[in-house]
Scaffold this motif. Structure first.
Motif, PDB file in Angstrom:
ATOM      1  N   PRO A 104       4.125   8.082   3.963  1.00 23.23           N
ATOM      2  CA  PRO A 104       4.326   7.217   2.796  1.00 23.23           C
ATOM      3  C   PRO A 104       5.004   5.911   3.243  1.00 23.23           C
ATOM      4  O   PRO A 104       5.886   5.944   4.107  1.00 23.23           O
ATOM      5  CB  PRO A 104       5.267   8.031   1.905  1.00 23.23           C
ATOM      6  CG  PRO A 104       5.170   9.429   2.403  1.00 23.23           C
ATOM      7  CD  PRO A 104       4.846   9.357   3.849  1.00 23.23           C
ATOM      8  N   ASN A 108      -3.343  14.149   4.722  1.00 24.03           N
ATOM      9  CA  ASN A 108      -4.509  13.292   4.656  1.00 24.03           C
ATOM     10  C   ASN A 108      -4.064  11.851   4.364  1.00 24.03           C
ATOM     11  O   ASN A 108      -3.288  11.672   3.444  1.00 24.03           O
ATOM     12  CB  ASN A 108      -5.442  13.798   3.547  1.00 24.03           C
ATOM     13  CG  ASN A 108      -6.730  13.040   3.524  1.00 24.03           C
ATOM     14  OD1 ASN A 108      -7.364  12.846   4.545  1.00 24.03           O
ATOM     15  ND2 ASN A 108      -7.103  12.561   2.346  1.00 24.03           N
ATOM     16  N   PRO A 109      -4.484  10.843   5.106  1.00 26.82           N
ATOM     17  CA  PRO A 109      -5.383  10.844   6.240  1.00 26.82           C
ATOM     18  C   PRO A 109      -4.812  11.681   7.389  1.00 26.82           C
ATOM     19  O   PRO A 109      -3.589  11.616   7.629  1.00 26.82           O
ATOM     20  CB  PRO A 109      -5.449   9.370   6.642  1.00 26.82           C
ATOM     21  CG  PRO A 109      -4.912   8.602   5.485  1.00 26.82           C
ATOM     22  CD  PRO A 109      -4.006   9.489   4.750  1.00 26.82           C
ATOM     23  N   TRP A 162       0.086   9.161   9.727  1.00 26.55           N
ATOM     24  CA  TRP A 162       0.217   8.450   8.453  1.00 26.55           C
ATOM     25  C   TRP A 162       1.421   8.993   7.687  1.00 26.55           C
ATOM     26  O   TRP A 162       1.658  10.204   7.673  1.00 26.55           O
ATOM     27  CB  TRP A 162      -1.031   8.643   7.595  1.00 26.55           C
ATOM     28  CG  TRP A 162      -2.191   7.818   8.035  1.00 26.55           C
ATOM     29  CD1 TRP A 162      -3.109   8.151   8.976  1.00 26.55           C
ATOM     30  CD2 TRP A 162      -2.557   6.517   7.565  1.00 26.55           C
ATOM     31  NE1 TRP A 162      -4.031   7.148   9.122  1.00 26.55           N
ATOM     32  CE2 TRP A 162      -3.714   6.126   8.257  1.00 26.55           C
ATOM     33  CE3 TRP A 162      -2.025   5.640   6.618  1.00 26.55           C
ATOM     34  CZ2 TRP A 162      -4.348   4.909   8.035  1.00 26.55           C
ATOM     35  CZ3 TRP A 162      -2.657   4.427   6.393  1.00 26.55           C
ATOM     36  CH2 TRP A 162      -3.790   4.067   7.095  1.00 26.55           C
ATOM     37  N   GLN A 192      11.499   6.805   8.887  1.00 22.38           N
ATOM     38  CA  GLN A 192      12.259   8.054   9.057  1.00 22.38           C
ATOM     39  C   GLN A 192      11.417   9.081   9.817  1.00 22.38           C
ATOM     40  O   GLN A 192      11.896   9.740  10.736  1.00 22.38           O
ATOM     41  CB  GLN A 192      12.627   8.591   7.670  1.00 22.38           C
ATOM     42  CG  GLN A 192      13.476   9.838   7.711  1.00 22.38           C
ATOM     43  CD  GLN A 192      13.476  10.569   6.380  1.00 22.38           C
ATOM     44  OE1 GLN A 192      13.228   9.986   5.328  1.00 22.38           O
ATOM     45  NE2 GLN A 192      13.747  11.858   6.414  1.00 22.38           N
ATOM     46  N   ASN A 228       7.255  22.356   2.574  1.00 22.50           N
ATOM     47  CA  ASN A 228       6.849  21.143   1.869  1.00 22.50           C
ATOM     48  C   ASN A 228       5.834  20.368   2.686  1.00 22.50           C
ATOM     49  O   ASN A 228       5.939  20.297   3.913  1.00 22.50           O
ATOM     50  CB  ASN A 228       8.059  20.237   1.663  1.00 22.50           C
ATOM     51  CG  ASN A 228       8.959  20.728   0.558  1.00 22.50           C
ATOM     52  OD1 ASN A 228       8.498  20.969  -0.541  1.00 22.50           O
ATOM     53  ND2 ASN A 228      10.238  20.898   0.858  1.00 22.50           N
ATOM     54  N   TYR A 242       3.221  16.623   2.147  1.00 25.49           N
ATOM     55  CA  TYR A 242       2.675  15.580   1.272  1.00 25.49           C
ATOM     56  C   TYR A 242       1.308  15.150   1.781  1.00 25.49           C
ATOM     57  O   TYR A 242       0.973  15.337   2.959  1.00 25.49           O
ATOM     58  CB  TYR A 242       3.612  14.365   1.240  1.00 25.49           C
ATOM     59  CG  TYR A 242       4.873  14.619   0.469  1.00 25.49           C
ATOM     60  CD1 TYR A 242       4.934  14.376  -0.899  1.00 25.49           C
ATOM     61  CD2 TYR A 242       5.998  15.127   1.105  1.00 25.49           C
ATOM     62  CE1 TYR A 242       6.091  14.622  -1.612  1.00 25.49           C
ATOM     63  CE2 TYR A 242       7.160  15.379   0.389  1.00 25.49           C
ATOM     64  CZ  TYR A 242       7.208  15.123  -0.965  1.00 25.49           C
ATOM     65  OH  TYR A 242       8.348  15.371  -1.672  1.00 25.49           O
ATOM     66  N   THR A 243       0.548  14.531   0.887  1.00 23.57           N
ATOM     67  CA  THR A 243      -0.764  14.021   1.276  1.00 23.57           C
ATOM     68  C   THR A 243      -1.080  12.784   0.449  1.00 23.57           C
ATOM     69  O   THR A 243      -0.369  12.470  -0.512  1.00 23.57           O
ATOM     70  CB  THR A 243      -1.843  15.112   1.081  1.00 23.57           C
ATOM     71  OG1 THR A 243      -3.060  14.679   1.686  1.00 23.57           O
ATOM     72  CG2 THR A 243      -2.111  15.404  -0.387  1.00 23.57           C
ATOM     73  N   ASN A 270       0.854  -1.192   0.000  1.00 17.58           N
ATOM     74  CA  ASN A 270       0.000   0.000   0.000  1.00 17.58           C
ATOM     75  C   ASN A 270       0.890   1.241   0.000  1.00 17.58           C
ATOM     76  O   ASN A 270       2.006   1.212   0.511  1.00 17.58           O
ATOM     77  CB  ASN A 270      -0.903   0.007   1.226  1.00 17.58           C
ATOM     78  CG  ASN A 270      -1.904  -1.125   1.163  1.00 17.58           C
ATOM     79  OD1 ASN A 270      -2.231  -1.613   0.090  1.00 17.58           O
ATOM     80  ND2 ASN A 270      -2.389  -1.553   2.306  1.00 17.58           N
ATOM     81  N   VAL A 271       0.361   2.340  -0.524  1.00 17.69           N
ATOM     82  CA  VAL A 271       1.217   3.529  -0.686  1.00 17.69           C
ATOM     83  C   VAL A 271       1.481   4.269   0.628  1.00 17.69           C
ATOM     84  O   VAL A 271       2.467   4.980   0.760  1.00 17.69           O
ATOM     85  CB  VAL A 271       0.640   4.518  -1.729  1.00 17.69           C
ATOM     86  CG1 VAL A 271       0.736   3.948  -3.115  1.00 17.69           C
ATOM     87  CG2 VAL A 271      -0.786   4.931  -1.402  1.00 17.69           C
ATOM     88  N   ALA A 272       0.568   4.097   1.585  1.00 13.18           N
ATOM     89  CA  ALA A 272       0.764   4.807   2.860  1.00 13.18           C
ATOM     90  C   ALA A 272       0.526   3.843   4.021  1.00 13.18           C
ATOM     91  O   ALA A 272      -0.159   2.832   3.872  1.00 13.18           O
ATOM     92  CB  ALA A 272      -0.207   5.976   2.955  1.00 13.18           C
ATOM     93  N   ASP A 292       8.721   5.842   3.608  1.00 21.50           N
ATOM     94  CA  ASP A 292       9.443   6.769   4.486  1.00 21.50           C
ATOM     95  C   ASP A 292       8.933   6.824   5.921  1.00 21.50           C
ATOM     96  O   ASP A 292       9.375   7.669   6.694  1.00 21.50           O
ATOM     97  CB  ASP A 292       9.377   8.191   3.898  1.00 21.50           C
ATOM     98  CG  ASP A 292      10.085   8.281   2.578  1.00 21.50           C
ATOM     99  OD1 ASP A 292      11.263   8.600   2.561  1.00 21.50           O
ATOM    100  OD2 ASP A 292       9.457   7.978   1.551  1.00 21.50           O
ATOM    101  N   PRO A 342       7.382  17.554   6.758  1.00 22.30           N
ATOM    102  CA  PRO A 342       6.896  17.479   5.371  1.00 22.30           C
ATOM    103  C   PRO A 342       6.361  16.105   4.975  1.00 22.30           C
ATOM    104  O   PRO A 342       5.427  16.011   4.179  1.00 22.30           O
ATOM    105  CB  PRO A 342       8.126  17.853   4.537  1.00 22.30           C
ATOM    106  CG  PRO A 342       9.288  17.750   5.435  1.00 22.30           C
ATOM    107  CD  PRO A 342       8.795  17.936   6.835  1.00 22.30           C
ATOM    108  N   LEU A 343       6.951  15.047   5.523  1.00 21.13           N
ATOM    109  CA  LEU A 343       6.566  13.718   5.062  1.00 21.13           C
ATOM    110  C   LEU A 343       5.383  13.120   5.823  1.00 21.13           C
ATOM    111  O   LEU A 343       4.808  12.122   5.386  1.00 21.13           O
ATOM    112  CB  LEU A 343       7.765  12.766   5.137  1.00 21.13           C
ATOM    113  CG  LEU A 343       8.950  13.118   4.233  1.00 21.13           C
ATOM    114  CD1 LEU A 343      10.127  12.203   4.503  1.00 21.13           C
ATOM    115  CD2 LEU A 343       8.569  13.030   2.775  1.00 21.13           C
ATOM    116  N   ALA A 344       5.031  13.711   6.966  1.00 23.21           N
ATOM    117  CA  ALA A 344       3.835  13.244   7.692  1.00 23.21           C
ATOM    118  C   ALA A 344       2.624  13.716   6.896  1.00 23.21           C
ATOM    119  O   ALA A 344       2.468  14.907   6.634  1.00 23.21           O
ATOM    120  CB  ALA A 344       3.819  13.823   9.092  1.00 23.21           C
ATOM    121  N   LEU A 345       1.782  12.789   6.468  1.00 20.42           N
ATOM    122  CA  LEU A 345       0.740  13.132   5.499  1.00 20.42           C
ATOM    123  C   LEU A 345      -0.346  14.030   6.076  1.00 20.42           C
ATOM    124  O   LEU A 345      -0.738  13.889   7.232  1.00 20.42           O
ATOM    125  CB  LEU A 345       0.103  11.853   4.951  1.00 20.42           C
ATOM    126  CG  LEU A 345       1.026  10.922   4.170  1.00 20.42           C
ATOM    127  CD1 LEU A 345       0.268   9.686   3.704  1.00 20.42           C
ATOM    128  CD2 LEU A 345       1.662  11.617   2.975  1.00 20.42           C
TER     129      LEU A 345
END
Lengths: 271, 235
Positions: free
Chosen positions: A228, A204-205, A226, A234, B114, B116-117, A167-169, A231, A199-202
């Motif tokens: 990716p 959404n969700p 959530w 990290q 930056n 991401y979502t 899954n992507v996330a 990542d 930056p990498l913590a999504l």
């Protein structure tokens, strides 16, 4: 000299010609697979490209052998009779190889794992690593300690496979305990801002931060984030320490385990 | 700052410094932004660098080729209608050196935050670079070092009213243009239902005389990866 018969009707020139044909087939096969890998490396996934280039290589090699057979006066119909008997013998002798081969074919179709995926094969105590190659008989992994592990395809096929990149996330979570006198809303707000800043913590969700438990020594906050799939680890490492530091800078402390002891009778003052 | 610059060159705007110095065999490149400092020695006969805006999908790492722009307020479009709106998008700045035939990016940085979502669900969705934009009906003028302007033509081919809150684009089709005042792109969003639309970029500038940016995402793989983005996880 070239027409000298070595065996039955086979001459030296036949043998040399056959050798050249096989050599040319191998060279063409290698050149084609190299060219395919170079041309399509950015356009097709690595495992698909490996399967395609290997198939092309073996088809060319097979074509070479089929060309050579009449030159060496090998009769295929005779081979088929002998082959039938041999197949039974080999079948009994190489059951595990055949089962690995068939498992390999099924793995290619089902595709529960791909090259470069992070997987665990064999449940919780199984082998965890990055898939390096999926061959026709076996699958090789590189563990995070850098160790090469080869697993027969039959074992891969019949084991539990956890694919961390399917899954992507994915979500990860922390438990953060704060003192009873600290403001849980303020702590949640600080943590939320830190997640927002990463930056990498999504986005959404969305992350979740809530009081999960009133523990014996602390108010326990649950933090769910959530990221990716490639990542998340990290983010997990970076965020945890930032949360600890930021809470402490705002005078919100993570308490030690503590216990209040009440004596039934007042202690006599020591004289 | 954008354009072609011969060494020695210096650009300074707090907290950003970009400079080059001529050396015997090429140039020394230096860039500072907050605590991030980059120094590179480039061996090249050409002593020029090109600085231009690039696809905002390379920092902090090239994780995706999709850009999701969320509107600050939803847009409602009547059936069988079209409307032109303006959105902003984040910028990344690429520094290139020129060889005999090819350009090489030596530095990529951004002055914006930056984020991401995930667009769609966890199984079939897409990780996207995220940007929240104000919805404008006329051309805005953001700082060209921070944000670009996207002129978005919306077409509602559906039979019902459609509420649009976001738009997702594929970087392989991004074509950016710039001048001293503005960085821009033109795009289309064709809506076919409440949950489905297709987006793509157009290859023309917003104003006449704008210069085309050098791109980082290879256009030669565009025909394989596709320049469109099909939005099936809601609009």
């Amino acid at each position: 000299m070239w027409n000298r018969i070595i065996f039955q009707n086979i001459t030296v020139s036949d043998v040399i010609l056959s050798f050249i044909i096989i050599l040319v087939a191998v060279l063409i096969g290698k050149a084609l697979t190299l060219s395919m890998k170079k041309r399509f490396k950015d356009k097709i996934s690595k495992d698909r490209l490996n399967t395609m280039s290997r198939t092309v290589y073996y088809i060319i090699l097979l074509a070479g052998f089929m060309t050579v057979l009449p030159i060496l006066d090998i009769n295929l119909s005779g081979l088929m009779v002998a082959g039938g008997i041999m197949a039974i013998v080999i079948g009994f002798a190489s059951q595990s190889i055949v089962s690995n081969l068939i498992s390999g074919i099924f793995l290619t179709f089902e595709r529960p794992l791909r090259v470069d995926d992070v997987v665990s094969i064999g449940g919780q105590d199984g082998t965890l690593g990055i898939v390096e190659d999926i061959r026709i008989i076996s699958t090789s992994l590189r563990t995070f300690e850098g160790v090469y592990v080869r697993i027969p395809n039959e074992k891969v096929f019949t084991s539990n496979i956890t694919n961390f990149l399917e899954n992507v996330a994915r979500r990860f979570e922390y438990n953060v305990g704060i003192r009873y006198q600290d403001d849980a809303d303020k702590a949640a707000e600080i943590i939320k801002e830190l997640i927002e800043d990463h930056p990498l913590a999504l986005k959404n969700p969305p992350p979740q931060i809530f009081v999960e438990d009133l523990g014996s020594s602390a108010v326990n906050l649950k933090v769910r984030v959530w990221g990716p799939s490639t990542d998340w680890f990290q983010i997990r490492i970076e965020l945890l320490w930032k949360i600890k530091k930021e809470l402490e800078e705002n005078d919100i402390k993570i308490p030690f385990n503590q216990q209040e002891v009440w004596f039934m009778n007042e202690l006599e003052k020591e004289k | 700052m954008y354009g072609e610059h011969k060494a020695p060159f210096e650009f300074e705007r707090e907290p950003l410094i970009v400079s080059t110095e001529e050396t015997e065999e090429g140039i020394d490149y230096h860039r500072e932004y907050e605590e991030n400092i980059i120094d590179k020695t480039i061996f090249s006969k050409e002593k020029d660098i090109i600085i231009n805006p690039i696809e905002p999908l390379n920092t902090p790492k090239a994780l995706t080729s999709a850009l999701l722009i969320e509107m600050d307020k939803p847009l409602v479009l009547e059936p069988k209608n079209k409307k032109k709106v303006y959105l902003t998008y984040p910028l990344e700045i690429g520094v290139f050196v020129k060889g005999k035939k090819h350009y090489k990016d030596i530095d990529i940085f951004t002055l914006v935050k930056n984020k991401y979502t995930l667009y769609g669900d966890v199984k079939t969705g897409t990780i996207c670079k995220y940007w929240k934009s104000e919805l404008h009906t006329s051309e805005p003028s953001p700082d060209p070092l921070h944000e670009g302007v996207l002129e978005l033509q919306l077409y509602n081919f559906a039979e019902e009213w459609i509420e649009v809150t976001k738009s997702v684009f594929n970087a392989y089709g991004m074509v950016m243009f710039y001048d001293d005042e503005l960085v821009s792109m033109k795009g289309q969003m064709k809506i076919v239902g409440e949950e489905k639309s297709a987006t793509r970029f157009l290859t023309e500038p917003l104003r006449e005389g704008m210069k085309k940016s050098l791109e980082v995402f290879e256009k030669k793989v565009q025909h394989l990866k596709g320049a469109k983005f099909i939005m099936e996880g809601g609009i």
